[in-house]
Design a protein around this motif. Sequence first.
Motif, short mmCIF file in Angstrom:
data_model
loop_
_atom_site.label_atom_id
_atom_site.label_comp_id
_atom_site.label_asym_id
_atom_site.label_seq_id
_atom_site.Cartn_x
_atom_site.Cartn_y
_atom_site.Cartn_z
N ALA A 191 47.87 -68.54 14.44
CA ALA A 191 48.72 -67.65 13.77
C ALA A 191 49.63 -67.23 14.40
O ALA A 191 49.64 -66.51 15.47
CB ALA A 191 47.74 -66.29 13.39
N ASP A 192 50.82 -67.46 14.14
CA ASP A 192 52.13 -67.04 14.84
C ASP A 192 52.32 -65.42 14.74
O ASP A 192 51.98 -64.97 13.58
CB ASP A 192 53.28 -67.42 14.07
N GLU A 193 52.57 -64.73 15.74
CA GLU A 193 52.80 -63.43 15.52
C GLU A 193 53.81 -62.74 14.47
O GLU A 193 53.60 -61.94 13.80
CB GLU A 193 53.23 -62.77 17.06
N THR A 194 54.84 -63.58 14.32
CA THR A 194 55.76 -63.35 13.12
C THR A 194 56.70 -62.07 13.57
O THR A 194 56.36 -61.02 13.06
CB THR A 194 55.16 -63.45 11.77
N ARG A 195 57.55 -62.33 14.49
CA ARG A 195 58.52 -61.13 14.72
C ARG A 195 59.54 -61.06 13.56
O ARG A 195 59.66 -62.16 13.14
CB ARG A 195 59.28 -61.56 16.32
N PRO A 196 60.20 -60.14 13.35
CA PRO A 196 59.93 -58.68 14.16
C PRO A 196 58.93 -57.88 13.81
O PRO A 196 58.58 -56.88 14.57
CB PRO A 196 61.44 -58.17 14.23
N VAL A 197 58.37 -58.13 12.50
CA VAL A 197 57.39 -57.10 12.17
C VAL A 197 55.99 -57.43 12.40
O VAL A 197 55.12 -56.58 12.49
CB VAL A 197 57.65 -56.85 10.51
N GLY A 198 55.62 -58.37 12.86
CA GLY A 198 54.20 -58.99 13.34
C GLY A 198 53.27 -59.06 12.16
O GLY A 198 52.08 -58.86 12.42
N GLN A 199 53.53 -59.64 11.24
CA GLN A 199 52.64 -59.84 10.18
C GLN A 199 51.65 -60.57 10.29
O GLN A 199 50.30 -60.70 9.98
CB GLN A 199 53.23 -60.21 8.52
N GLY A 200 51.71 -61.86 11.42
CA GLY A 200 50.76 -62.67 11.76
C GLY A 200 49.95 -61.86 12.80
O GLY A 200 48.85 -61.84 12.74
N ALA A 237 67.53 -52.43 11.49
CA ALA A 237 67.70 -52.82 13.04
C ALA A 237 66.64 -52.59 13.82
O ALA A 237 66.18 -53.14 14.84
CB ALA A 237 69.23 -52.64 13.64
N THR A 238 66.11 -51.31 13.49
CA THR A 238 64.90 -50.87 14.30
C THR A 238 63.79 -51.61 14.18
O THR A 238 62.84 -51.64 15.11
CB THR A 238 64.43 -49.29 13.89
N GLU A 239 63.67 -52.60 13.25
CA GLU A 239 62.58 -53.40 13.39
C GLU A 239 62.41 -54.58 14.34
O GLU A 239 61.68 -54.97 14.83
CB GLU A 239 62.56 -54.20 11.96
N GLY A 279 77.29 -50.68 20.99
CA GLY A 279 78.23 -52.11 20.95
C GLY A 279 77.58 -53.29 20.89
O GLY A 279 78.27 -54.13 20.51
N VAL A 280 76.11 -53.06 20.44
CA VAL A 280 75.69 -54.12 20.11
C VAL A 280 75.00 -54.19 18.68
O VAL A 280 74.60 -53.33 18.04
CB VAL A 280 74.28 -54.33 21.02
N CYS A 281 75.21 -55.47 18.18
CA CYS A 281 75.10 -55.34 16.73
C CYS A 281 73.59 -56.05 16.59
O CYS A 281 72.91 -57.01 17.39
CB CYS A 281 75.94 -56.32 15.80
N VAL A 282 72.83 -55.74 15.46
CA VAL A 282 71.36 -56.59 15.28
C VAL A 282 71.30 -57.21 13.93
O VAL A 282 71.91 -56.75 12.92
CB VAL A 282 70.19 -55.67 15.17
N PHE A 283 71.10 -58.57 13.90
CA PHE A 283 71.02 -59.42 12.96
C PHE A 283 69.64 -59.44 12.45
O PHE A 283 68.67 -60.08 13.38
CB PHE A 283 71.76 -60.81 12.96
#
Length: 349
Positions: free
Chosen positions: A200-209, A303-305, A313-317
């Motif tokens: 089971a992949d951990e599945t970033r960023p929310v960790g459903q795995g 982005a907080t996920e 100055g840093v963007c989150v995709f």
Amino acid sequence: MGTENLPRTIEMVEHDGGALAARIVDQRVLPRSLGYRNLTTCGDMVEAIKTLALRGAPAIGIGGAAALALYAANESTAADGTALLNELEDVAKFVASARPTAVNLSWGVKRALGVARSAGSRGVSAADVLDELAADVRAMIAEDEAANRAIGAHGAALLGRDCRILTHCNAGSLATAFYGTALGVVYAASEQGKVAMVYADETRPVGQGSRLTAWELGQAGVPCTLICDNMAASIMAAGKVDAVVVGADRICANGDTANKIGTYGLAVLAKHHGVPFYIAAPTSTVDAVLSAGSQIPIEQRDATEVASFVPDGVCVFNPAFDVTPANLITAIVTERGVFEPESITQALG
């Protein structure tokens, strides 16, 4: 142990003296605790879907239909079926916009609206429209479980003995009314004694795995090893994976498929290592209107996920999904059988 140890993800129940409610597993608190919420308003359901308390394409399809029933039961003041239908037309737009990528949400809303329109055209009372809406949501729940069990049977037939399966995100019982799509294949194969291990992949960023799939498999007694997403290439290279089985949030007419972010990368890895890559999903996930994956709307999450603190100055995709091209998919498993990706519209009958 087995799937009988898994909870029902969504049910229609009576609440507070007989009021209609949707009882859901609150997936935000898993795996530390198994908690439930009774939702009584359309807004409650939309909030649950947006915050991932209720998630998974088939489950939120049912949730979308349930939202209309909850509005009719607990919020509308309409005196007759026609007036209620007029209100539901606007409510449906609000609910369907809660999450854009999974086509099952709009599918469930459209189905419920169709029930309301049919009832309204007969000149019935608002109470009769509500009764028909609630009955159809319960029918959807039963149909979803039946479809998942059929998906499981079709998918298990593709797997050999002592199979080692890699999965991503959570396409299990928690993502459906009960049993699951990708994990439905796992559960059916496990019942046949075919499963040696599920990675089971951990599945970033929310960790459903890590939070949901690993918990489910543990509850069902299926052998499971949790891995970080970036370990998939290594275990494929080591010859430890016999098949990749994942779910889907939308399947286009050409077989291109949207699923949780990271799925596309797994498909590329599977192709390179000669590992079959299967999509398991009900036909309600097929969107024949869209011809290719480039047309699928991709939900952008907060982005907080990704990080609780982001330097100035840093963007989150943070796209919630990516698109896997049909040519990387070995087959798509539905309740109506197994299809080559480019032939998936045949599953619609």
